[in-house]
Design a protein around this motif. Structure first.
Motif, PDB file in Angstrom:
ATOM      1  N   GLU A 121     -31.336  -6.798  17.131  1.00  0.00           N
ATOM      2  CA  GLU A 121     -31.556  -6.408  18.519  1.00  0.00           C
ATOM      3  C   GLU A 121     -31.855  -4.920  18.642  1.00  0.00           C
ATOM      4  O   GLU A 121     -31.426  -4.097  17.825  1.00  0.00           O
ATOM      5  CB  GLU A 121     -30.329  -6.744  19.367  1.00  0.00           C
ATOM      6  N   ASP A 142     -35.429   5.420  25.156  1.00  0.00           N
ATOM      7  CA  ASP A 142     -34.945   4.247  25.873  1.00  0.00           C
ATOM      8  C   ASP A 142     -33.745   3.685  25.118  1.00  0.00           C
ATOM      9  O   ASP A 142     -33.623   3.876  23.901  1.00  0.00           O
ATOM     10  CB  ASP A 142     -36.048   3.197  25.978  1.00  0.00           C
ATOM     11  N   TYR A 143     -32.877   3.001  25.843  1.00  0.00           N
ATOM     12  CA  TYR A 143     -31.654   2.471  25.257  1.00  0.00           C
ATOM     13  C   TYR A 143     -31.394   1.057  25.739  1.00  0.00           C
ATOM     14  O   TYR A 143     -31.725   0.705  26.879  1.00  0.00           O
ATOM     15  CB  TYR A 143     -30.455   3.339  25.653  1.00  0.00           C
ATOM     16  N   ALA A 144     -30.763   0.279  24.891  1.00  0.00           N
ATOM     17  CA  ALA A 144     -30.247  -1.014  25.334  1.00  0.00           C
ATOM     18  C   ALA A 144     -29.135  -0.772  26.346  1.00  0.00           C
ATOM     19  O   ALA A 144     -28.402   0.221  26.255  1.00  0.00           O
ATOM     20  CB  ALA A 144     -29.715  -1.795  24.135  1.00  0.00           C
ATOM     21  N   ASP A 145     -29.008  -1.673  27.302  1.00  0.00           N
ATOM     22  CA  ASP A 145     -27.975  -1.508  28.329  1.00  0.00           C
ATOM     23  C   ASP A 145     -26.584  -1.407  27.713  1.00  0.00           C
ATOM     24  O   ASP A 145     -25.720  -0.684  28.230  1.00  0.00           O
ATOM     25  CB  ASP A 145     -28.015  -2.684  29.307  1.00  0.00           C
ATOM     26  N   SER A 146     -26.367  -2.099  26.615  1.00  0.00           N
ATOM     27  CA  SER A 146     -25.037  -2.144  26.006  1.00  0.00           C
ATOM     28  C   SER A 146     -24.607  -0.807  25.401  1.00  0.00           C
ATOM     29  O   SER A 146     -23.413  -0.608  25.139  1.00  0.00           O
ATOM     30  CB  SER A 146     -24.993  -3.226  24.927  1.00  0.00           C
ATOM     31  N   LYS A 154     -26.090   2.358  26.595  1.00  0.00           N
ATOM     32  CA  LYS A 154     -26.416   3.469  27.506  1.00  0.00           C
ATOM     33  C   LYS A 154     -25.175   4.248  27.859  1.00  0.00           C
ATOM     34  O   LYS A 154     -24.137   3.686  28.190  1.00  0.00           O
ATOM     35  CB  LYS A 154     -27.084   2.937  28.772  1.00  0.00           C
ATOM     36  N   ARG A 178     -23.407   5.937  25.872  1.00  0.00           N
ATOM     37  CA  ARG A 178     -22.540   6.119  24.690  1.00  0.00           C
ATOM     38  C   ARG A 178     -23.327   6.582  23.471  1.00  0.00           C
ATOM     39  O   ARG A 178     -22.808   7.352  22.654  1.00  0.00           O
ATOM     40  CB  ARG A 178     -21.829   4.808  24.352  1.00  0.00           C
ATOM     41  N   ASP A 234     -19.851  -3.130  18.602  1.00  0.00           N
ATOM     42  CA  ASP A 234     -20.930  -2.335  18.009  1.00  0.00           C
ATOM     43  C   ASP A 234     -21.030  -2.563  16.505  1.00  0.00           C
ATOM     44  O   ASP A 234     -21.964  -2.060  15.861  1.00  0.00           O
ATOM     45  CB  ASP A 234     -20.699  -0.843  18.266  1.00  0.00           C
ATOM     46  N   THR A 247     -39.732  -1.016  22.222  1.00  0.00           N
ATOM     47  CA  THR A 247     -38.385  -1.581  22.270  1.00  0.00           C
ATOM     48  C   THR A 247     -38.290  -2.972  21.644  1.00  0.00           C
ATOM     49  O   THR A 247     -37.208  -3.574  21.665  1.00  0.00           O
ATOM     50  CB  THR A 247     -37.885  -1.659  23.721  1.00  0.00           C
TER      51      THR A 247
END
Length: 128
Positions: free
Chosen positions: A46, A59-63, A65, A67, A90, A110
């Protein structure tokens, strides 16, 4: 050809931090958008984070963001993933990836199929 070599994985307690590094060689590094992906046991690989050629767009995965932070140093042909407030979920093998195609100065893909080269993947384990 692009060779990607990652480092920085390991075991950390929940709430802790780790920084992954990925050094690229073989082609001009600054021309590539770069990304980080991860794969946990029994799950598909993922998207985690991506960054454009000069570090101006990310850009970041929501999980992750808020951190995780992706960055790059083109002079060192290196990208980084600073991971803070780590959680057991994680835990995964983390892969660095490079995209050959150029889709504009802000391009930071992404999806897996937009990347052409992959690193070997260091293990990150977060204990509860």
């Amino acid at each position: 050809q692009v060779q990607l070599v990652e480092s920085g994985g390991g075991l950390v307690q929940a709430g802790g931090s780790l920084r992954l590094s990925c050094v690229a060689s073989g082609r001009p590094f600054a021309s590539h958008a770069m990304g980080w992906f991860r794969q946990a046991p029994g799950k598909e690989r993922e998207f985690v984070a991506s960054i454009n050629w000069n570090g101006g767009s990310a850009d970041y995965a929501d999980s992750v963001k808020g951190r995780f932070t992706i960055s790059r140093d083109n002079a060192k042909s290196t990208i980084y993933l600073q991971m803070n407030s780590l959680k057991p979920e994680d835990t995964a093998v983390y892969y660095c990836a490079a995209a050959l195609r150029y889709n504009g100065p802000y391009y930071h893909p992404t999806t897996l199929n937009e990347y052409d080269y992959w690193g070997q993947g260091p293990q990150v384990t977060v204990s509860s």
